[in-house]
Design a protein around this motif. Structure first.
Motif, PDB file in Angstrom:
ATOM      1  N   GLU A 192       0.670  -1.276  -0.104  1.00 37.84           N
ATOM      2  CA  GLU A 192      -0.131  -0.094  -0.124  1.00 37.84           C
ATOM      3  C   GLU A 192       0.970   1.398   0.022  1.00 37.84           C
ATOM      4  O   GLU A 192       2.091   1.315   0.426  1.00 37.84           O
ATOM      5  N   CYS A 193       0.271   2.309  -0.799  1.00 41.07           N
ATOM      6  CA  CYS A 193       1.056   3.609  -0.786  1.00 41.07           C
ATOM      7  C   CYS A 193       0.273   4.767  -0.418  1.00 41.07           C
ATOM      8  O   CYS A 193      -1.017   4.644  -0.908  1.00 41.07           O
ATOM      9  N   SER A 194       0.543   5.447   0.541  1.00 38.70           N
ATOM     10  CA  SER A 194      -0.368   6.430   1.056  1.00 38.70           C
ATOM     11  C   SER A 194       0.063   7.983   0.758  1.00 38.70           C
ATOM     12  O   SER A 194       1.406   8.362   0.761  1.00 38.70           O
ATOM     13  N   ILE A 195      -0.786   8.557   0.427  1.00 37.80           N
ATOM     14  CA  ILE A 195      -0.742  10.111  -0.091  1.00 37.80           C
ATOM     15  C   ILE A 195      -1.340  10.866   1.215  1.00 37.80           C
ATOM     16  O   ILE A 195      -2.362  10.996   1.165  1.00 37.80           O
ATOM     17  N   GLU A 196      -0.475  11.679   1.827  1.00 41.73           N
ATOM     18  CA  GLU A 196      -1.184  12.496   3.066  1.00 41.73           C
ATOM     19  C   GLU A 196      -0.974  13.834   2.751  1.00 41.73           C
ATOM     20  O   GLU A 196       0.059  14.136   2.445  1.00 41.73           O
ATOM     21  N   LEU A 197      -1.969  14.640   2.980  1.00 41.93           N
ATOM     22  CA  LEU A 197      -2.421  16.079   2.850  1.00 41.93           C
ATOM     23  C   LEU A 197      -2.598  16.846   4.289  1.00 41.93           C
ATOM     24  O   LEU A 197      -3.721  16.273   4.921  1.00 41.93           O
ATOM     25  N   HIS A 198      -1.771  17.259   4.973  1.00 43.15           N
ATOM     26  CA  HIS A 198      -1.854  17.616   6.179  1.00 43.15           C
ATOM     27  C   HIS A 198      -2.412  19.387   6.411  1.00 43.15           C
ATOM     28  O   HIS A 198      -1.806  20.147   5.617  1.00 43.15           O
ATOM     29  N   GLY A 199      -3.398  19.747   7.140  1.00 42.63           N
ATOM     30  CA  GLY A 199      -3.843  21.043   7.348  1.00 42.63           C
ATOM     31  C   GLY A 199      -3.535  21.669   8.737  1.00 42.63           C
ATOM     32  O   GLY A 199      -3.781  20.859   9.789  1.00 42.63           O
ATOM     33  N   TYR A 200      -3.000  22.921   9.009  1.00 46.91           N
ATOM     34  CA  TYR A 200      -2.887  23.356  10.247  1.00 46.91           C
ATOM     35  C   TYR A 200      -3.738  24.756  10.541  1.00 46.91           C
ATOM     36  O   TYR A 200      -4.272  25.191   9.531  1.00 46.91           O
ATOM     37  N   GLY A 201      -3.899  25.211  11.491  1.00 41.56           N
ATOM     38  CA  GLY A 201      -4.492  26.422  11.882  1.00 41.56           C
ATOM     39  C   GLY A 201      -6.031  26.302  11.575  1.00 41.56           C
ATOM     40  O   GLY A 201      -6.524  27.335  11.181  1.00 41.56           O
ATOM     41  N   GLY A 202      -6.656  25.291  11.703  1.00 44.39           N
ATOM     42  CA  GLY A 202      -8.061  25.135  11.719  1.00 44.39           C
ATOM     43  C   GLY A 202      -8.469  24.898  10.333  1.00 44.39           C
ATOM     44  O   GLY A 202      -9.562  24.639   9.953  1.00 44.39           O
TER      45      GLY A 202
END
Length: 372
Positions: free
Chosen positions: A93-103
């Motif tokens: 499996e290969c994961s693509i993660e997108l992280h968001g900060y500040g609400g």
């Protein structure tokens, strides 16, 4: 592996309200953008159709109420090394993660009659790989900064029958079948828990796309496993030869053993340090053929009288007056011993014809159960 993603960010900035009476395109270099970052599997990000270098490209719009719309297209280079312990029966499996900060949150929702989900397209006409895509998982979650576990806002589990288009590489756009293969979308099941999550305005928001792959195995079956089974089976022909044919039996076993070692050596890949399933398979075949060679040596030793499982005690005979017949008795004893040794050797060959195939079958069954 490369992947192209397109997403739209929407946020509200009260400071920008009432600045325009209609939707107005603006440049992203003039306004702030919520902080985002990709996960560790993304090694490089290429900007596509962005206005960072060319101000003529507009991909941000401002509404009257202060809503900002920002459309992005990014080409990602992913590093997802698969584990080779079960090669060639490995899935990864290969994961693509997108992280968001500040609400920043990713409020995904389940498709309905009034809302259609954007399809995840898998273009099988442009892919030549040892793997085939089998599934996709999509999840949106928020993890508070002071906790290790977060709340999952949305989840989707999709299956992709991408192997239905194995011969569509380079097909014509005018073909309906080619269009279907280029816009292949899986069957998805959804899970939404937005109402159960509280305090989603703070913490780390994560949007994860997990791709599942399975290696194409039939080529390995025909090039590695089937030939090795035939080679191992050829070594059992020696059990059907007469025990006295030591030259033919040894030559057969050694030839089969060298052929199996050559096949295993040709499949070796440089830089691989783990013990793979293919290596275990070849090692098992080499052991079986080596045991067949040892069986040939044992049978020949029994036939020559160098190895006997039971030795009969000679009976004491009192000397009898008359002409000597010792030469006849010795010859009779030699003939009896030779016949007994040949019978024992034949029995060993008989049991070997049964035990070796059974042992190899047990090895194959255990191998398949463990690795598959």
């Amino acid at each position: 592996m490369t992947a192209t993603i397109q997403y739209t960010m929407v946020w509200v900035d009260n400071r920008l309200s009432e600045l325009t009476s209609h939707v107005t395109p603006v440049s992203s270099t003039l306004l702030w953008v919520p902080p985002l970052a990709f996960g560790t599997t993304v090694r490089r990000v290429t900007y596509i159709a962005d206005d960072r270098k060319d101000n003529s490209t507009i991909n941000m719009w401002l509404q009257r109420q202060g809503f900002m719309f920002y459309k992005l297209t990014r080409k990602l280079e992913l590093i997802c090394p698969p584990s080779l312990e079960k090669f060639p029966f490995d899935d990864y499996e290969c994961s693509i993660e997108l992280h968001g900060y500040g609400g920043v949150v990713f409020p995904l929702r389940q498709p309905s009659k009034s809302y259609e989900a954007g399809p995840v397209e898998v273009d099988m006409t442009a892919v030549t790989s040892q793997f085939v895509m089998t599934g996709l998982k999509l999840s949106s979650r928020v993890t508070p900064l002071n906790k290790h576990t977060g709340c999952e806002l949305f989840g989707a589990n999709c299956t992709f029958p991408t192997n239905d288009c194995p011969l569509m590489k380079g097909c014509s756009e005018e073909s309906d079948e080619c269009y279907w293969c280029k816009h292949l979308v899986g069957t998805c099941s959804y899970m939404s828990a937005t109402d159960q999550c509280s305090n989603t305005s703070s913490g780390l928001a994560t949007l994860e796309v997990q791709l599942s792959f399975s290696r194409r195995r039939w080529s390995h079956v025909y090039r590695t496993f089937v030939p090795s089974v035939v080679i191992v089976g050829c070594s059992w022909i020696s059990f059907w030869l007469h025990p006295s044919d030591i030259t033919a039996r040894v030559q057969l076993c050694i030839t089969v053993l060298l052929g199996l070692i050559t096949t295993a050596g040709n499949r070796k890949e440089h830089g691989v340090t783990v013990v793979r399933a293919e290596d275990v398979w070849m090692c098992g075949g080499v052991i079986i053929v080596t045991l067949a060679l040892f069986e040939t040596v044992v049978v020949n030793s029994i036939l020559r009288g160098n190895l006997s499982f039971c030795k009969s005690r000679g009976t004491r005979v009192e000397p009898i007056q008359g002409p000597s017949t010792a030469w006849a008795e010795d010859e009779e004893k030699e003939e009896t011993s030779s016949a007994s040794n040949e019978t024992t050797a034949s029995r060993v060959d008989f049991f070997s014809r049964i035990l070796f195939p059974i042992g190899f079958t047990v090895f194959v069954a255990g191998f398949l159960l463990y690795y598959i």
